[in-house]
Design a protein around this motif. Structure first.
Motif, PDB file in Angstrom:
ATOM      1  N   GLY A  89       0.803  -1.217   0.000  1.00  0.00           N
ATOM      2  CA  GLY A  89       0.000   0.000   0.000  1.00  0.00           C
ATOM      3  C   GLY A  89       0.832   1.261   0.000  1.00  0.00           C
ATOM      4  O   GLY A  89       0.299   2.358  -0.211  1.00  0.00           O
ATOM      5  N   SER A  90       2.145   1.131   0.205  1.00  0.00           N
ATOM      6  CA  SER A  90       2.993   2.310   0.233  1.00  0.00           C
ATOM      7  C   SER A  90       3.344   2.799  -1.161  1.00  0.00           C
ATOM      8  O   SER A  90       3.750   3.936  -1.349  1.00  0.00           O
ATOM      9  N   ALA A  91       3.215   1.927  -2.155  1.00  0.00           N
ATOM     10  CA  ALA A  91       3.591   2.303  -3.517  1.00  0.00           C
ATOM     11  C   ALA A  91       2.463   3.079  -4.184  1.00  0.00           C
ATOM     12  O   ALA A  91       1.298   2.960  -3.824  1.00  0.00           O
ATOM     13  N   ALA A  92       2.839   3.879  -5.154  1.00  0.00           N
ATOM     14  CA  ALA A  92       1.835   4.603  -5.922  1.00  0.00           C
ATOM     15  C   ALA A  92       0.982   3.612  -6.688  1.00  0.00           C
ATOM     16  O   ALA A  92       1.414   2.504  -7.023  1.00  0.00           O
ATOM     17  N   GLU A  93      -0.243   3.993  -6.960  1.00  0.00           N
ATOM     18  CA  GLU A  93      -1.171   3.101  -7.634  1.00  0.00           C
ATOM     19  C   GLU A  93      -0.600   2.668  -8.983  1.00  0.00           C
ATOM     20  O   GLU A  93      -0.150   3.465  -9.790  1.00  0.00           O
ATOM     21  N   GLY A  94      -0.623   1.341  -9.223  1.00  0.00           N
ATOM     22  CA  GLY A  94      -0.140   0.809 -10.491  1.00  0.00           C
ATOM     23  C   GLY A  94       1.347   0.540 -10.520  1.00  0.00           C
ATOM     24  O   GLY A  94       1.859   0.086 -11.544  1.00  0.00           O
ATOM     25  N   SER A  95       2.059   0.804  -9.457  1.00  0.00           N
ATOM     26  CA  SER A  95       3.509   0.565  -9.427  1.00  0.00           C
ATOM     27  C   SER A  95       3.855  -0.431  -8.336  1.00  0.00           C
ATOM     28  O   SER A  95       3.089  -0.642  -7.402  1.00  0.00           O
ATOM     29  N   SER A  96       5.032  -1.044  -8.463  1.00  0.00           N
ATOM     30  CA  SER A  96       5.493  -2.007  -7.476  1.00  0.00           C
ATOM     31  C   SER A  96       6.257  -1.294  -6.370  1.00  0.00           C
ATOM     32  O   SER A  96       6.944  -0.298  -6.633  1.00  0.00           O
ATOM     33  N   PRO A  97       6.154  -1.795  -5.137  1.00  0.00           N
ATOM     34  CA  PRO A  97       6.908  -1.171  -4.047  1.00  0.00           C
ATOM     35  C   PRO A  97       8.410  -1.353  -4.236  1.00  0.00           C
ATOM     36  O   PRO A  97       8.872  -2.419  -4.621  1.00  0.00           O
ATOM     37  N   LEU A  98       9.153  -0.299  -3.983  1.00  0.00           N
ATOM     38  CA  LEU A  98      10.606  -0.323  -4.100  1.00  0.00           C
ATOM     39  C   LEU A  98      11.236  -0.040  -2.748  1.00  0.00           C
ATOM     40  O   LEU A  98      10.699   0.711  -1.932  1.00  0.00           O
ATOM     41  N   ILE A  99      12.384  -0.623  -2.522  1.00  0.00           N
ATOM     42  CA  ILE A  99      13.131  -0.345  -1.296  1.00  0.00           C
ATOM     43  C   ILE A  99      13.889   0.958  -1.497  1.00  0.00           C
ATOM     44  O   ILE A  99      14.718   1.077  -2.401  1.00  0.00           O
ATOM     45  N   ASP A 274      15.879  -1.954  -5.263  1.00  0.00           N
ATOM     46  CA  ASP A 274      15.303  -3.231  -5.686  1.00  0.00           C
ATOM     47  C   ASP A 274      13.797  -3.230  -5.480  1.00  0.00           C
ATOM     48  O   ASP A 274      13.280  -2.567  -4.571  1.00  0.00           O
ATOM     49  N   ARG A 275      13.129  -3.986  -6.325  1.00  0.00           N
ATOM     50  CA  ARG A 275      11.711  -4.202  -6.087  1.00  0.00           C
ATOM     51  C   ARG A 275      11.570  -5.010  -4.803  1.00  0.00           C
ATOM     52  O   ARG A 275      12.290  -5.987  -4.596  1.00  0.00           O
ATOM     53  N   ALA A 276      10.660  -4.598  -3.965  1.00  0.00           N
ATOM     54  CA  ALA A 276      10.499  -5.274  -2.679  1.00  0.00           C
ATOM     55  C   ALA A 276       9.879  -6.652  -2.896  1.00  0.00           C
ATOM     56  O   ALA A 276       8.783  -6.759  -3.439  1.00  0.00           O
ATOM     57  N   PRO A 277      10.582  -7.730  -2.500  1.00  0.00           N
ATOM     58  CA  PRO A 277       9.996  -9.070  -2.622  1.00  0.00           C
ATOM     59  C   PRO A 277       8.904  -9.263  -1.582  1.00  0.00           C
ATOM     60  O   PRO A 277       8.625  -8.374  -0.777  1.00  0.00           O
TER      61      PRO A 277
END
Length: 468
Positions: A89-99, A274-277
């Motif tokens: 839920g921390s990522a912008a809508e439509g994007s993957s969470p990043l560290i 990195d994309r957050a796993p």
């Protein structure tokens, strides 16, 4: 012409010489025959002697406590392991969470209130508590998880004011907002349009206040004044609600509750950018212990309360401990969350039921008698579990010393100092570590220090002790 007397003397001498030669020859033949009966070649001597007597291997009868044990592999781990998940839920809508920040590494200590990692600009931090974060906490919420949050904030120096012990009100919200500020972040608002709601509510309060003032200044009727006062009170109530909606909330994705501090970082799955796993980090908390895995057949021999000797083979450190629980599992459990019965709050019987399948593992939890250094977390260890014990000292002999007699009885063979062999009937008992407990039967005697025949060795010196 030879004189007659001289010829006779020569003949006599010749006869004497011939007799001497014959006698000497006969003597030599006799001596040769005599020597032939005494002196033999090595091959002939070995053939005449036959096979040599094999040398005897012996072991000494011991008088000691006998333990039957099971050896399995294990690993040093904490009482509890927790996986930190990516806050989608921390990522912008439509994007993957990043560290976006990764301040910790494996082996680092974690304290209460510390930021563990930042995902898409939002923090994930640790707070003390036994309950997991299973819902977002916001004004109006109540329950044990709210009380846990209030206690954690109070311990960090942020009081919930006059809020009830388990009620999320303005005081708790103010404390939460102050905590976020202390770690360098703004708290998430309950609603994204909270500020506009506050502005509208403030305008309504202003209008109601002015209306009441106008009525009072014009000496309006009592009914009009009362209604204006009610409108103002309602507007003020709406303003208070709007401020709560614009204020802080605690997203479940931004907090990890741990029941013990300091905790430790076990693994970090990714770095900045990195994309957050699914799982970005693994934490461990609580006292260090040991976990092992048992096969279905091994589980049947293990139960809570058994003594364990622990050896960290890489460092040589040795510890003693006790089995705590035996839980079910289908994979190697060390370092995973919620796999032991102790962690689930369940009682384990150790009877081999449940997950005792041909391809399944059982999880063994061991508590050490002394404190383990945190540097050993993750180290492989060897566990020697005491399955049974004679408790008192008993006569103990090697397995190889025991044999079956023709009449079906069990015997050992004692070798005396003078070479005499004596068979003693015994009754076998507890077995363990290559040895067996024996009790003499009838009048047969057996004592500590007696030497028993355990085998033969044609290459060794006579009387070789197998125990040496």
């Amino acid at each position: 012409m030879i004189p007659e007397g001289a010829a006779g003397s020569a003949l006599v001498r010749s006869k004497r010489l011939l007799v001497a030669v014959v006698i000497g020859a006969l003597a030599m033949v006799g001596v040769g025959f005599a020597l032939s009966t005494v002196i033999k070649s090595p091959a002939q001597a070995a053939a005449d002697a036959g096979a040599p007597e094999p040398d005897v291997l012996t072991a000494v009868v011991e008088h000691r406590e006998l333990r039957a044990s099971l050896v399995v592999r294990g690993q040093v781990a904490a009482e509890r392991s927790v996986m930190v998940s990516a806050a989608a839920g921390s990522a912008a809508e439509g994007s993957s969470p990043l560290i976006t920040k990764a301040p910790l590494r494996g082996g680092d200590k974690v304290t209460s209130g510390q930021v563990l990692i930042e995902i898409s600009g939002r923090p994930v931090f640790a707070l003390p508590g036994a309950l997991p974060a299973y819902r977002d906490l916001k004004p109006g919420a109540d329950g044990a998880d709210v009380a846990q949050l209030q206690k954690a904030l109070t311990q960090l120096g942020f009081s919930s004011g006059t809020d009830g012990r388990d009620e999320f009100g303005a005081g708790t919200q103010s404390a939460l907002s102050a905590f976020y500020q202390s770690i360098g972040y703004d708290a998430r608002p309950v609603t994204d349009d909270g500020e506009s709601q506050v502005q509208a509510a403030e305008a309504a309060v202003t209008d109601a206040t002015r209306a009441l003032q106008d009525i009072r200044s014009g000496k309006g009727e009592g009914t009009a004044v009362a209604r204006a006062e009610e409108d103002l009170a309602l507007a003020e109530e709406h303003l208070a609600d709007a401020r709560l909606q614009a204020g802080a909330m605690l997203p479940a994705a931004e907090v990890v509750f741990l029941d013990h501090f300091p905790a430790r970082v076990e693994t970090v799955a990714a770095g900045v950018g990195d994309r957050a796993p699914g799982s970005v980090m693994t934490l461990s908390s609580g006292a260090l212990g040991v976990r092992g895995t048992l096969t279905p057949s091994q589980r049947k021999m293990v139960r809570p309360g058994q003594k364990v000797d622990i050896l960290a083979e890489a460092t040589g450190d040795e510890f003693s401990g006790t089995t705590v629980s035996v839980g079910d599992g289908t994979r190697d459990p060390v370092g995973e969350q919620d796999l032991s019965a102790a962690e689930k709050g369940e009682e384990s019987t150790g009877e081999g039921t449940g997950g005792d399948t041909a391809d399944g593992f059982s999880v063994l939890a061991v508590k050490t008698d002394e404190r383990i250094d945190a540097s050993l977390v993750g180290q492989e260890v060897r566990l020697t579990i005491e399955i049974k014990s004679s408790e008192d000292k008993v006569l103990v002999v090697p397995f190889s010393a025991v044999s079956a007699a023709a009449d079906g009885s069990t015997v050992v063979t004692v070798l005396a100092d003078d070479g005499e062999r004596r068979r003693v009937r015994v009754r076998p008992g507890l077995e363990g570590d290559g040895s067996v407990q024996v009790t003499p039967v009838g009048k047969d005697g057996l004592a500590e220090g007696d030497r028993l025949i355990v085998g033969t060795d044609s290459d060794g010196p006579s009387g070789q002790d197998a125990a040496e």
